[in-house]
Write a protein that holds these residues in place. Structure first.
Motif, PDB file in Angstrom:
ATOM      1  N   GLU A 103       6.543  -3.361  -7.300  1.00 35.09           N
ATOM      2  CA  GLU A 103       5.116  -3.731  -8.129  1.00 35.09           C
ATOM      3  C   GLU A 103       5.585  -4.828  -7.161  1.00 35.09           C
ATOM      4  OE1 GLU A 103       4.830  -3.475 -11.981  1.00 35.09           O
ATOM      5  OE2 GLU A 103       6.710  -2.412 -12.351  1.00 35.09           O
ATOM      6  N   TRP A 106       3.593  -5.039  -4.473  1.00 40.37           N
ATOM      7  CA  TRP A 106       1.886  -4.948  -4.323  1.00 40.37           C
ATOM      8  C   TRP A 106       1.196  -6.006  -5.381  1.00 40.37           C
ATOM      9  CZ3 TRP A 106      -0.956  -1.003  -3.058  1.00 40.37           C
ATOM     10  CH2 TRP A 106      -2.613  -0.950  -3.271  1.00 40.37           C
ATOM     11  N   ALA A 107       1.816  -6.672  -5.874  1.00 38.15           N
ATOM     12  CA  ALA A 107       1.329  -8.039  -7.012  1.00 38.15           C
ATOM     13  C   ALA A 107       0.935  -8.825  -5.044  1.00 38.15           C
ATOM     14  CB  ALA A 107       1.947  -8.236  -7.970  1.00 38.15           C
ATOM     15  N   TYR A 109      -0.103  -8.606  -2.157  1.00 43.48           N
ATOM     16  CA  TYR A 109      -1.696  -8.288  -1.407  1.00 43.48           C
ATOM     17  C   TYR A 109      -2.776  -8.898  -2.299  1.00 43.48           C
ATOM     18  CZ  TYR A 109       0.968  -5.986   2.312  1.00 43.48           C
ATOM     19  OH  TYR A 109       1.645  -5.591   2.545  1.00 43.48           O
ATOM     20  N   ALA A 110      -2.933  -9.320  -3.299  1.00 42.48           N
ATOM     21  CA  ALA A 110      -4.358  -9.269  -4.892  1.00 42.48           C
ATOM     22  C   ALA A 110      -4.624 -10.419  -3.639  1.00 42.48           C
ATOM     23  CB  ALA A 110      -3.768 -10.137  -5.676  1.00 42.48           C
ATOM     24  N   ASP A 111      -3.934 -11.120  -3.022  1.00 44.17           N
ATOM     25  CA  ASP A 111      -4.252 -12.537  -2.609  1.00 44.17           C
ATOM     26  C   ASP A 111      -5.218 -11.441  -0.847  1.00 44.17           C
ATOM     27  OD1 ASP A 111      -5.116 -14.020  -0.476  1.00 44.17           O
ATOM     28  OD2 ASP A 111      -3.576 -15.051  -0.824  1.00 44.17           O
ATOM     29  N   PRO A 112      -6.718 -11.448  -0.378  1.00 38.74           N
ATOM     30  CA  PRO A 112      -7.068 -10.996   0.639  1.00 38.74           C
ATOM     31  C   PRO A 112      -6.252 -10.883   1.988  1.00 38.74           C
ATOM     32  CG  PRO A 112      -8.376 -11.824  -0.295  1.00 38.74           C
ATOM     33  CD  PRO A 112      -7.626 -12.078  -1.515  1.00 38.74           C
ATOM     34  N   ARG A 166      -1.158  -4.176   5.610  1.00 35.79           N
ATOM     35  CA  ARG A 166      -1.775  -3.213   5.510  1.00 35.79           C
ATOM     36  C   ARG A 166      -1.768  -2.448   6.269  1.00 35.79           C
ATOM     37  NH1 ARG A 166      -5.211  -6.002   0.822  1.00 35.79           N
ATOM     38  NH2 ARG A 166      -4.261  -8.022   0.845  1.00 35.79           N
TER      39      ARG A 166
END
Length: 323
Positions: A103, A106-107, A109-112, A166
């Motif tokens: 978690e 994953w969180a 990667y909210a920033d592109p 990514r």
């Protein structure tokens, strides 16, 4: 994609039965996550008997053979080749992820702009931490060390035992096969090399160190010895010499400058002060370990640099460290 599942492929590379208990603990830690990964892949590095054992013991895990050259880099590339997740996440076979690890990764990667995320690694000692072992040198046992950021911060490179990228990264960049760890032997710093090339290929993105994405890194009894400490430091110097040959000293030593000029001198002074005030009598031993570890690393770098100038140099390193 199911609601409790994240689009992450977790890859664990294994090469020996001697680390079986560690591997089983690593697999169990992934299976205990608060959010499930899309898949868990174990890549076995040229060991058919181990592959068969894994397939029998973990029928729900995707176990594959390393189809590329032997070593951690080839094994990771082989895992990437079969992975299906949007995020490719690597975990060492002797590491155990905390339950919210996926978690937290994953969180981030909210920033592109974030192209890769790595987490913190805490040493899990076989008994207790050796009193002489300085926190500044926890990288010797593959862990987060004093001097790294304590909050989420862009960095030059991630620690290979707990790093992710990514999927698009691997369309441009792959780890070099033949460097990194081959069995128990380290060759040339594959993870920093890879991360530097990722930064060059994606100049508008960042690699993020996220301390909240935590794993425990098991430390074998053999790695708690003075001999291992010095040999590992020497091998790190050899690796840095090869890394700077490939990427240049500016990129290859950018993070090390602050560590050398600030973190290590502060650690020596801290240890001496703790010993002098009676706060911790082992402080002087830690101060000496910092000086000795740094000296061994510099000597390895010098030896490696000289070797590379020799006509007979083949491009490989010969230093070895026990598993």
């Amino acid at each position: 994609m199911q609601e409790d599942m994240l689009d992450i492929s977790v890859i664990i590379c294994a090469y020996t039965d001697k680390r079986w208990d560690y591997l089983a603990a690593a697999v169990a830690s992934v299976q205990r996550q608060t959010k499930r990964p899309r898949e868990l892949i174990i890549v076995v590095d040229h060991n058919p008997a181990l592959l068969e054992r894994i397939q029998e013991r973990f029928p729900d895990v995707r176990a594959v053979a390393n189809s590329q050259p032997r070593g951690s880099s080839g094994a990771k590339n082989a895992g990437v080749a079969v992975a299906e997740g949007e995020i490719i996440l690597f975990l060492d076979d002797d590491a155990e992820a905390l339950p919210d690890w996926l978690e937290q990764i994953w969180a981030a990667y909210a920033d592109p702009k974030v192209i890769g995320v790595g987490g913190a690694l805490t040493a899990k000692w076989p008994d207790k931490r050796p009193a002489w072992f300085p926190v500044e040198f926890d990288w010797v046992v593959g862990c987060t060390y004093r001097g790294l950021p304590e909050v989420a911060t862009p960095v030059r490179n991630l620690i290979g035992a707990n790093m992710s990228f990514r999927r698009e990264v691997f369309e441009k960049v792959l780890l070099y096969s033949g460097i990194g760890h081959v069995g128990s032997r380290p060759f040339g710093g594959s993870d920093p090399d890879f991360c530097i090339r990722v930064g060059q290929a994606f100049p508008d993105h960042v690699l993020l160190h996220e301390p909240k994405a935590r794993v425990l890194h098991n430390v074998s009894q053999q790695r708690t010895t003075w001999g291992y400490f010095i040999t590992r430091c020497y091998n790190e110097g050899l690796s840095k010499s090869l890394l700077t040959r490939r990427v240049g000293s500016k990129a290859g030593l950018s993070s090390e400058r602050a560590y050398t000029l600030r973190t290590l001198p502060t650690g020596v002074l801290r240890g001496l002060a703790e010993a002098a005030t009676g706060l911790d009598r082992a402080g002087a031993r830690r101060a000496w370990a910092i000086v000795a570890g740094f000296s061994a690393t510099v000597w390895g770098y010098v030896v490696g640099s000289v070797r590379q100038r020799l006509p007979t140099y083949s491009g490989s390193l010969t230093g070895e460290v026990a598993a």
